[in-house]
Design a protein around this motif. Structure first.
Motif, PDB file in Angstrom:
ATOM      1  N   PHE A 252     -26.615  14.344 -31.267  1.00 40.52           N
ATOM      2  CA  PHE A 252     -27.979  13.793 -31.350  1.00 40.52           C
ATOM      3  C   PHE A 252     -27.939  12.278 -31.258  1.00 40.52           C
ATOM      4  O   PHE A 252     -28.747  11.652 -30.582  1.00 40.52           O
ATOM      5  N   GLN A 253     -26.948  11.679 -31.945  1.00 41.92           N
ATOM      6  CA  GLN A 253     -26.818  10.224 -31.871  1.00 41.92           C
ATOM      7  C   GLN A 253     -26.487   9.800 -30.448  1.00 41.92           C
ATOM      8  O   GLN A 253     -27.078   8.862 -29.908  1.00 41.92           O
ATOM      9  N   ALA A 254     -25.557  10.540 -29.821  1.00 42.89           N
ATOM     10  CA  ALA A 254     -25.161  10.174 -28.464  1.00 42.89           C
ATOM     11  C   ALA A 254     -26.346  10.280 -27.510  1.00 42.89           C
ATOM     12  O   ALA A 254     -26.479   9.485 -26.584  1.00 42.89           O
ATOM     13  N   LEU A 255     -27.230  11.256 -27.771  1.00 43.93           N
ATOM     14  CA  LEU A 255     -28.377  11.432 -26.885  1.00 43.93           C
ATOM     15  C   LEU A 255     -29.315  10.240 -26.946  1.00 43.93           C
ATOM     16  O   LEU A 255     -30.025   9.955 -25.987  1.00 43.93           O
ATOM     17  N   ARG A 256     -29.313   9.569 -28.104  1.00 43.21           N
ATOM     18  CA  ARG A 256     -30.223   8.427 -28.218  1.00 43.21           C
ATOM     19  C   ARG A 256     -29.544   7.107 -27.889  1.00 43.21           C
ATOM     20  O   ARG A 256     -30.194   6.117 -27.619  1.00 43.21           O
TER      21      ARG A 256
ATOM     22  N   LEU B 279     -28.092   5.403  -9.420  1.00 41.17           N
ATOM     23  CA  LEU B 279     -27.561   6.200 -10.523  1.00 41.17           C
ATOM     24  C   LEU B 279     -28.666   6.962 -11.239  1.00 41.17           C
ATOM     25  O   LEU B 279     -28.510   8.130 -11.594  1.00 41.17           O
ATOM     26  N   LYS B 280     -29.787   6.275 -11.434  1.00 37.17           N
ATOM     27  CA  LYS B 280     -30.882   6.946 -12.149  1.00 37.17           C
ATOM     28  C   LYS B 280     -31.372   8.149 -11.368  1.00 37.17           C
ATOM     29  O   LYS B 280     -31.650   9.205 -11.937  1.00 37.17           O
ATOM     30  N   SER B 281     -31.453   7.979 -10.046  1.00 44.84           N
ATOM     31  CA  SER B 281     -31.954   9.107  -9.250  1.00 44.84           C
ATOM     32  C   SER B 281     -30.940  10.246  -9.224  1.00 44.84           C
ATOM     33  O   SER B 281     -31.281  11.370  -8.886  1.00 44.84           O
ATOM     34  N   SER B 282     -29.683   9.968  -9.572  1.00 43.00           N
ATOM     35  CA  SER B 282     -28.704  11.058  -9.647  1.00 43.00           C
ATOM     36  C   SER B 282     -28.609  11.636 -11.048  1.00 43.00           C
ATOM     37  O   SER B 282     -27.661  12.355 -11.353  1.00 43.00           O
ATOM     38  N   GLY B 283     -29.544  11.263 -11.889  1.00 47.25           N
ATOM     39  CA  GLY B 283     -29.583  11.873 -13.209  1.00 47.25           C
ATOM     40  C   GLY B 283     -28.736  11.174 -14.259  1.00 47.25           C
ATOM     41  O   GLY B 283     -28.450  11.749 -15.302  1.00 47.25           O
ATOM     42  N   TYR B 284     -28.338   9.961 -13.999  1.00 46.17           N
ATOM     43  CA  TYR B 284     -27.557   9.230 -14.993  1.00 46.17           C
ATOM     44  C   TYR B 284     -28.484   8.471 -15.937  1.00 46.17           C
ATOM     45  O   TYR B 284     -29.564   8.034 -15.550  1.00 46.17           O
ATOM     46  N   ARG B 285     -28.032   8.324 -17.151  1.00 46.25           N
ATOM     47  CA  ARG B 285     -28.702   7.403 -18.065  1.00 46.25           C
ATOM     48  C   ARG B 285     -27.996   6.052 -17.908  1.00 46.25           C
ATOM     49  O   ARG B 285     -26.763   6.013 -17.854  1.00 46.25           O
TER      50      ARG B 285
ATOM     51  N   VAL C  82     -23.708  -2.200 -14.198  1.00 55.60           N
ATOM     52  CA  VAL C  82     -24.484  -1.128 -14.774  1.00 55.60           C
ATOM     53  C   VAL C  82     -23.498  -0.067 -15.260  1.00 55.60           C
ATOM     54  O   VAL C  82     -22.509   0.249 -14.601  1.00 55.60           O
ATOM     55  N   SER C  83     -23.790   0.431 -16.456  1.00 55.29           N
ATOM     56  CA  SER C  83     -22.964   1.472 -17.055  1.00 55.29           C
ATOM     57  C   SER C  83     -23.820   2.726 -17.122  1.00 55.29           C
ATOM     58  O   SER C  83     -24.960   2.669 -17.581  1.00 55.29           O
ATOM     59  N   ALA C  84     -23.301   3.829 -16.631  1.00 53.82           N
ATOM     60  CA  ALA C  84     -24.132   5.032 -16.531  1.00 53.82           C
ATOM     61  C   ALA C  84     -23.386   6.242 -17.064  1.00 53.82           C
ATOM     62  O   ALA C  84     -22.170   6.328 -16.979  1.00 53.82           O
ATOM     63  N   GLU C  85     -24.134   7.141 -17.639  1.00 54.01           N
ATOM     64  CA  GLU C  85     -23.519   8.354 -18.148  1.00 54.01           C
ATOM     65  C   GLU C  85     -24.419   9.541 -17.838  1.00 54.01           C
ATOM     66  O   GLU C  85     -25.637   9.429 -17.902  1.00 54.01           O
ATOM     67  N   ARG C  86     -23.828  10.661 -17.513  1.00 55.49           N
ATOM     68  CA  ARG C  86     -24.612  11.866 -17.272  1.00 55.49           C
ATOM     69  C   ARG C  86     -23.855  13.079 -17.824  1.00 55.49           C
ATOM     70  O   ARG C  86     -22.702  12.971 -18.208  1.00 55.49           O
ATOM     71  N   GLY C  87     -24.582  14.219 -17.851  1.00 57.76           N
ATOM     72  CA  GLY C  87     -23.922  15.451 -18.254  1.00 57.76           C
ATOM     73  C   GLY C  87     -23.955  15.687 -19.753  1.00 57.76           C
ATOM     74  O   GLY C  87     -23.117  16.396 -20.287  1.00 57.76           O
ATOM     75  N   TYR C  88     -24.947  15.132 -20.440  1.00 52.13           N
ATOM     76  CA  TYR C  88     -25.083  15.420 -21.877  1.00 52.13           C
ATOM     77  C   TYR C  88     -25.295  16.921 -22.096  1.00 52.13           C
ATOM     78  O   TYR C  88     -25.013  17.463 -23.151  1.00 52.13           O
ATOM     79  N   LEU C  89     -25.797  17.568 -21.025  1.00 48.55           N
ATOM     80  CA  LEU C  89     -26.060  18.998 -21.100  1.00 48.55           C
ATOM     81  C   LEU C  89     -24.780  19.786 -21.367  1.00 48.55           C
ATOM     82  O   LEU C  89     -24.811  20.884 -21.904  1.00 48.55           O
ATOM     83  N   ARG C  90     -23.639  19.213 -20.990  1.00 57.12           N
ATOM     84  CA  ARG C  90     -22.372  19.902 -21.219  1.00 57.12           C
ATOM     85  C   ARG C  90     -22.169  20.145 -22.711  1.00 57.12           C
ATOM     86  O   ARG C  90     -21.935  21.260 -23.150  1.00 57.12           O
ATOM     87  N   GLU C  91     -22.315  19.075 -23.477  1.00 55.72           N
ATOM     88  CA  GLU C  91     -22.121  19.207 -24.919  1.00 55.72           C
ATOM     89  C   GLU C  91     -23.253  20.042 -25.535  1.00 55.72           C
ATOM     90  O   GLU C  91     -23.019  20.847 -26.433  1.00 55.72           O
ATOM     91  N   THR C  92     -24.489  19.835 -25.017  1.00 56.60           N
ATOM     92  CA  THR C  92     -25.596  20.655 -25.509  1.00 56.60           C
ATOM     93  C   THR C  92     -25.268  22.129 -25.307  1.00 56.60           C
ATOM     94  O   THR C  92     -25.404  22.943 -26.233  1.00 56.60           O
TER      95      THR C  92
ATOM     96  N   LEU D  43     -19.541  24.233 -16.886  1.00 57.41           N
ATOM     97  CA  LEU D  43     -19.644  23.844 -15.483  1.00 57.41           C
ATOM     98  C   LEU D  43     -20.360  22.517 -15.242  1.00 57.41           C
ATOM     99  O   LEU D  43     -20.207  21.933 -14.185  1.00 57.41           O
ATOM    100  N   VAL D  44     -21.174  22.049 -16.195  1.00 59.72           N
ATOM    101  CA  VAL D  44     -21.826  20.764 -15.978  1.00 59.72           C
ATOM    102  C   VAL D  44     -20.800  19.667 -16.253  1.00 59.72           C
ATOM    103  O   VAL D  44     -20.208  19.636 -17.320  1.00 59.72           O
ATOM    104  N   PRO D  45     -20.551  18.803 -15.286  1.00 59.23           N
ATOM    105  CA  PRO D  45     -19.582  17.744 -15.557  1.00 59.23           C
ATOM    106  C   PRO D  45     -20.215  16.628 -16.373  1.00 59.23           C
ATOM    107  O   PRO D  45     -21.370  16.249 -16.154  1.00 59.23           O
ATOM    108  N   ARG D  46     -19.469  16.134 -17.326  1.00 62.90           N
ATOM    109  CA  ARG D  46     -19.945  14.960 -18.059  1.00 62.90           C
ATOM    110  C   ARG D  46     -19.101  13.787 -17.632  1.00 62.90           C
ATOM    111  O   ARG D  46     -17.871  13.854 -17.682  1.00 62.90           O
ATOM    112  N   ARG D  47     -19.752  12.730 -17.188  1.00 60.50           N
ATOM    113  CA  ARG D  47     -18.956  11.616 -16.687  1.00 60.50           C
ATOM    114  C   ARG D  47     -19.678  10.284 -16.874  1.00 60.50           C
ATOM    115  O   ARG D  47     -20.896  10.244 -17.033  1.00 60.50           O
TER     116      ARG D  47
END
Ligand code: HEM
Lengths: 561, 352
Positions: A124-128, A166-172, A184-194, A500-504
Motif C-alpha cells: 500500500f505504501q509502495a502504491l502511494r 513512459l506514462k503512455s506505457s503505463g509507468y508511474r 525521469v524515473s518510472a516504475e510499472r507492474g504494481y499489479l504483480r505484487e497485487t 506474468l505481469v512484469p514489474r520493472r
C-alpha cells in the motif's frame, strides 16, 4: 540482463566466508517470540512447510481412507490385523483430518497470514510512493542504451517527451531536474505484487470456507422406486448428515417424485456391448404451496432446486414382491430395491416379513435381469437390461431380531438366529420366479409372488416393463460453494498477474555535455522474473528517439527555409 | 456413425500411430546424431586449444550490463526473450538437427491424424481412457514443444522430447490399448473436454520444464568443473562425456527458461485442479474428497508451488529448485502411469 544474473545468495554461487565472532544479544521472552514469529513467517519456512505438506499427503493415497473408502479400511483391518491398529493409532486412515496433517497446513497458513499482512502494508505504501530517484550511474543497470540526442534538443524537453512515452506505457513517473541533467524515473507492474497478495489471501479464503463451510449445510440419501415420492424432511431420509451449524427446522419441505428411470445400453458396438450409455431419472419437484415442475437428474447433471442439489448416485431394480398368508391375506407387498453386484446387474435383495405368518420370514433374493446358466449350473446375468428376468429366493424362518430394539439394516439379514428352508444345504431348491409367477413357501407358510408391473407386454415377450427400477439420490445443501468459486477465481487472477505481469523500473536521463549537445541514457531494473526487460528498455528508447526526431523536424523546418 | 466405418477408422488411426512412432524414432536418432556432432565439434575446438574464455562466459555471470546495445532487438515474446546465445561455444544448426526437426513435424502430423481419427471413430473427444489419454497427452507434449520452438531455440531438447513421447506411446499401444467404446455416463460432461485437455497441456509444459531443469543441472556441473579447473586442459579432460553441453545455453539461462515454462504449466495445473473439483461436484456431489487421484493432483500442485517459492528463497535458487521441478514432473508421470492403473479410487477410467 536482469533476470539472468544470479543474486549473490544464489545457492550455486560461491559461499561467503562464514561470519565469526557475532555475539547474539540475550533474548527475553518477547525477544524469543519475535524470533520465533520471524522464523515462522520466513520464506524458507514457507517452503519447508509446503514440501512437508506434499510429503504428508502421500500416505493417504497408499492406505484406504475412512472418508472416501470405508469398506477399504475394514478390508485392510482384515488383511493386516497386526499392522492396521498401529496405523490407526497414527491416524493413517484419517490422514487429512489427522493431527499431524492439520498442524502442517495450519502452521503453513499462519505463516502465510504473517507473511501477507506486512507485505500488504508495504505494498500500500509502495502504491502511494513516487518512483525512487534516478541512480547516478545507469551504466551498470540492464538494457543500458546510450544515444546522442538530435541536434538542438533541449535536455528538459527531451525528458518531458520521455515522461510522455513512459506514462503512455503505463509507468508511474517522477522527474528530477538539475542544471546539467534531467531525468525521469518510472516504475510499472504494481499489479504483480497485487496479484501475488490477492492469490495468497484467496488461499486463506478457501481454507476458511472449506473449514467452516461444511458446517452450514447437510447431505442426505434417499432411495426412490419409480412412482414413489419423498418429502424433504428429516425423517424421510434413509440417512442424513447435518453440518455442525445446520438447523433441521430450516429444511424446505418440497416433494420429489421419481416418475421414470430410463437407462440405455450400448447394443451396436460388440466391444462395449451392454455398457450403459445413459441414466436419466425423470422427476417431479413440487415446492411447498407451488405448482409441480418436471425435472431430470443425470449422472453428470444434478438437479438444483430449492437451494439443494440432487445427485444421482446409483440405480438398480426393485422387484415387486408379494407374500400372502394361507388364508389369503396379503402380509407383504412392496417393490424392494435390490443392490447391483456386477456390471450386468445381478442384484441382491432382502425381504423381511415380521408379522402375519405363523413364523417370522426372511428371504435373500437374487435378481437376474437377463438370466443365464453357467456350466456349473449357477445362475448369472448376461445383460443388464430386462431381457429374461428371473428372481430366486432363499427362505429363512425364525427370529428376525427386529424386536431387540437394535436398528437393523434393510439390506442385511442376520441368518444366525434363523433356520434356512430353501437353497444351500437344505436340499430344497430355491424358489425361482418369473415376473407374474407365484410359488408356495415351504412348510405351508403361504405364497410368494413376483408381481409383473406390465403383464400385457410381458405376455407379448417384452419384459422391459416388468420390473420397476429404483434410483438412489444424494441431496445436498451447501451455501458456501459460491464463496469457493469466487475465491478460486481470485486465485487464478492472482496467479496470472502475480506470475506474468512484469514489474520493472526504467530510467531515462538527459545530460548536457560541455559543448551543449545532449546525451541520452536509458536503463531498466527488473523486480522479479522479467525476461522482456531489455526489449522493453529498447522499445522505450526507440519510441522516445522517434518522438524527438519528429519534434526536431517540426522545429528544424522553419530554420532551413 | 456406422460401426464398420468406426472400426475401419480406428485401424487407420493405429496405422497412423505406428507411422508416427517410426518417424519419431528416426527423429530421435537424428537429434542424437546432432548431440554427438556437437560433442565432437567441441572436442575438436578444445583440442585446437581455442578455449580461452570458456570459464568466464559460462559461469552464469555473463551479463550485458555495461555493454551498449543499440536498438537491435525487437520486442520478443516472453518465453523467448533473452534466450541468449550465451553458450560457451555457440553452435549453429547442423543438418542432422534440421532433419530431426523436420521428421518431428512429420511424425507430429501423423500423430495428430491418429488422434483425430480415433476421436472420430469413437464419436467423441479422444481422451476417455488411458490409451487415449496417452495418445492425446503425448500429442500435446509434442505440440507444446513445436510451438515453443517457434519462439525459442530449444531444438537441443529434441532427443528428450521424442524419446519421452516414444516411450509413452509404446507403453500406451502395448499396455493400455482398448477398443473404441462409448463414453460411460460418468464421463459425459463438458468438463471431460476442458479438465483433461488442460491437464495434458500442463503436462506438456512440465515435461519441457523437466528437460530444461535436467540440462541445467548437467550444465551447472560442467560450468563448475570448468571454473574449478586450474588449467583449461584438465577441464577438457573431465568433461568429455557430455561435451555437447558447451554448445547449449548457460545454466542460468536454462534455469530462467525452465522457470517461465513451469509457471505456465503451474497456472494450467491450478486450473486443472479447479475444473476437476467443479466436475467432481457435479458427478459425485462433492468437490473434494481426497480420492487418490485428487491427492496426487494436489501433491503435484504443492510441489510446483514449492518450486516457485524455492526460486524466491535464499539458498534455494539454482540447482535445488531445479531438483524440485524434476521431482514435480516425476510426480506427474507417477500420477498418470501408476496412480491411474494401480491405485484404487473413483477415477477408475483407465479402461483396462
Ligand atoms: C498455502 C501455502 C502457499 C502456497 C500454496 C503458495 C503459493 C505460491 C504461489 C503459487 C506463488 C506464485 C504466485 C504469484 O506470484 O502470484 C507464490 C509466490 C510467493 N509466495 Fe507463496 N504460497 C504459500 C505460502 C506462502 C507463505 C507462507 C509465504 C511467506 C513466507 C509466501 C510468500 C510468497 C512470496 C514472497 C512469493 C513471491 C515469489 C516470487 O516473487 O517469485 N507464500 N506462492
Amino acid at each position: 540482463m536482469a533476470t539472468l544474473s544470479r543474486p549473490s545468495d544464489h545457492y550455486d554461487s560461491r559461499r561467503e566466508a562464514p561470519q565469526t565472532g557475532v555475539v547474539q544479544p540475550k533474548l527475553g521472552l518477547t525477544g524469543w517470540l519475535r524470533w520465533f514469529w520471524r522464523q515462522l513467517t520466513s520464506m524458507r519456512t514457507a517452503l519447508f512447510l509446503l514440501l512437508m505438506l506434499a510429503i504428508a499427503s502421500i500416505p493417504g493415497s497408499l492406505v484406504p481412507q475412512r472418508t472416501s473408502d470405508p469398506n477399504g479400511v475394514t478390508q485392510y483391518f482384515t488383511d493386516h490385523p497386526d499392522l492396521a491398529p498401529i496405523l490407526d493409532k497414527l491416524q493413517a486412515f484419517d490422514v487429512y483430518t489427522s493431527a499431524w496433517f492439520s498442524s502442517i497446513y495450519l502452521l503453513l497458513f499462519i505463516s502465510l497470514i504473517g507473511c501477507v499482512i506486512p507485505r500488504t502494508k508495504h505494498h500500500f505504501q509502495a502504491l502511494r510512493a513516487k518512483p525512487p530517484t534516478t541512480p547516478a550511474r545507469l551504466g551498470r543497470l540492464f538494457g543500458f542504451t546510450t544515444q546522442d540526442a538530435p541536434a538542438h534538443t533541449d535536455a528538459r524537453d527531451a525528458i518531458t517527451y520521455a515522461r510522455t512515452v513512459l506514462k503512455s506505457s503505463g509507468y508511474r513517473v517522477a522527474r528530477f531536474d538539475s542544471d546539467t541533467e534531467s531525468s525521469v524515473s518510472a516504475e510499472r507492474g504494481y499489479l504483480r505484487e497485487t496479484g501475488n497478495l490477492v492469490f495468497h489471501a484467496a488461499l486463506v479464503g478457501i481454507l476458511i470456507t472449506v473449514g467452516f463451510g461444511g458446517g452450514y449445510g447437510f447431505s442426505g440419501q434417499r432411495v426412490l422406486v419409480e412412482g414413489q415420492t419423498f418429502v424433504n424432511t428429516l425423517l424421510a431420509y434413509d440417512s442424513f448428515n447435518p453440518g455442525r451449524f445446520f438447523d433441521d427446522t430450516t429444511l424446505d419441505p418440497y416433494t420429489l417424485s421419481l416418475d421414470d428411470f430410463s437407462v440405455s445400453y450400448e447394443q451396436r458396438n460388440l466391444q462395449a456391448y451392454g455398457q450403459p450409455i445413459d441414466f436419466t431419472a425423470d422427476v417431479t419437484v413440487t415446492p411447498k404451496g407451488e405448482a409441480a415442475e418436471p425435472g431430470a437428474v443425470k449422472v453428470n447433471g444434478p438437479l438444483r432446486t430449492n437451494e439443494t442439489s440432487i445427485y444421482l448416485l446409483g440405480n438398480g431394480y426393485a422387484p415387486t414382491i408379494q407374500v400372502t398368508a394361507p388364508d389369503g391375506t396379503v402380509v407383504f407387498s412392496d417393490s424392494v430395491p435390490f443392490l447391483p453386484q456386477d456390471a450386468n446387474l445381478t442384484s441382491l435383495g432382502i425381504v423381511k416379513v415380521p408379522d402375519g405368518l405363523a413364523e417370522q420370514l426372511g428371504m435373500i433374493g437374487f435378481f437376474y435381469p437377463t438370466q443365464d446358466k453357467a456350466a456349473s449350473g449357477a445362475n448369472f446375468s448376461s445383460y443388464p437390461d430386462l431381457e429374461y428376468p428371473l428372481l430366486t429366493l432363499n427362505v429363512y424362518t425364525g427370529d428376525l431380531g427386529l424386536n431387540a430394539g437394535v436398528p437393523t439394516s434393510v439390506y442385511a439379514l442376520d441368518t444366525d438366529t434363523l433356520a434356512q428352508q430353501t437353497g444351500g444345504k437344505t436340499g430344497v431348491s430355491s424358489i425361482e420366479l418369473k415376473p407374474g409367477a407365484s410359488a408356495e413357501l415351504p412348510g405351508g407358510l403361504g405364497t410368494v409372488s413376483f408381481i409383473d408391473n406390465n403383464p400385457a407386454s410381458s405376455a407379448a415377450g417384452d419384459f422391459t416393463q416388468s420390473v420397476p427400477r429404483f434410483a438412489s439420490f444424494d441431496i445436498h445443501h451447501d451455501p458456501t460453494q459460491i464463496w469457493l468459486i469466487s475465491f478460486s477465481m481470485l486465485v487464478l487472477f492472482g496467479l496470472f498477474t502475480g506470475l506474468l505481469v512484469p514489474r520493472r523500473r526504467v530510467w531515462v536521463k538527459a545530460t548536457i555535455r560541455a559543448d551543449g549537445t545532449v546525451h541520452l541514457e536509458y536503463a531498466g531494473l527488473a523486480r522479479g522474473d522479467d525476461p522482456a526487460l531489455e526489449a522493453a528498455v529498447s522499445a522505450v528508447a526507440a519510441r522516445h528517439l522517434k518522438l524527438l526526431k519528429t519534434h526536431q523536424t517540426v522545429v528544424a523546418t522553419p530554420e532551413s527555409t | 456413425m456406422n460401426l464398420i466405418d468406426s472400426a475401419l477408422l480406428n485401424s487407420y488411426s493405429l496405422y497412423a500411430l505406428y507411422s508416427a512412432m517410426a518417424i519419431y524414432a528416426l527423429a530421435f536418432i537424428a537429434f542424437a546424431v546432432d548431440l554427438a556432432r556437437r560433442s565432437s565439434a567441441v572436442g575438436a575446438i578444445e583440442a585446437a586449444d581455442l578455449v580461452e574464455t570458456d570459464a568466464a562466459s559460462s559461469a552464469g555471470f555473463a551479463t550485458s550490463a555495461g555493454s551498449t546495445i543499440t536498438l537491435k532487438r525487437p520486442v520478443l515474446s516472453r518465453i523467448s526473450a533473452r534466450m541468449d546465445d550465451d553458450a560457451a561455444l555457440p553452435y549453429g544448426r547442423s543438418s542432422s538437427l534440421r532433419v530431426g526437426v523436420a521428421l518431428t513435424v512429420l511424425g507430429w502430423a501423423s500423430h495428430l491424424a491418429a488422434t483425430i481419427m480415433r476421436g472420430v471413430a469413437a464419436d467423441r473427444v479422444p481422451w476417455a481412457n488411458m490409451y487415449e489419454f496417452a495418445l492425446t497427452g503425448t500429442l500435446l507434449i509434442m505440440t507444446v514443444f513445436l510451438i515453443v520452438l517457434i519462439r525459442a531455440d530449444l531444438r537441443f531438447l529434441g532427443t528428450f522430447v521424442t524419446g519421452l513421447v516414444l516411450v509413452l506411446l509404446g507403453v500406451a499401444a502395448l499396455q493400455f490399448y482398448v477398443e473404441v467404446a462409448p463414453l460411460p455416463p460418468a464421463l459425459q460432461s463438458a468438463w471431460l473436454v476442458i479438465h483433461v485437455f488442460v491437464a495434458s497441456l500442463a503436462t506438456g509444459m512440465f515435461a519441457l520444464g523437466f528437460a530444461l531443469s535436467t540440462v541445467q543441472l548437467l550444465q551447472f556441473r560442467r560450468e563448475n568443473r570448468t571454473l574449478e579447473a586450474a588449467a583449461p586442459r584438465s577441464a577438457v579432460a573431465s568433461g568429455r562425456r557430455l561435451r555437447f553441453l558447451a554448445t547449449l545455453p548457460s545454466s542460468a539461462t536454462l534455469e530462467n527458461l525452465a522457470y517461465r515454462i513451469n509457471i505456465i504449466g503451474f497456472i494450467l495445473w491450478t486450473f486443472t485442479l479447479m475444473a476437476g473439483s467443479i466436475w467432481a461436484e457435479q458427478a459425485w456431489g462433492r468437490y473434494w474428497g481426497w480420492d487418490t487421484k485428487e491427492v496426487w493432483t494436489f501433491i503435484i500442485w504443492v510441489i510446483y508451488a514449492g518450486y516457485i517459492h524455492a526460486r524466491a528463497t535464499r539458498g534455494w535458487r539454482g540447482s535445488r529448485s531445479a531438483w524440485l521441478a524434476i521431482i514435480g514432473f516425476s510426480a506427474v508421470m507417477f500420477n498418470f502411469g501408476i496412480v491411474n492403473v494401480f491405485f484404487k479410487g473413483l477415477h477408475a477410467y483407465s479402461g483396462l
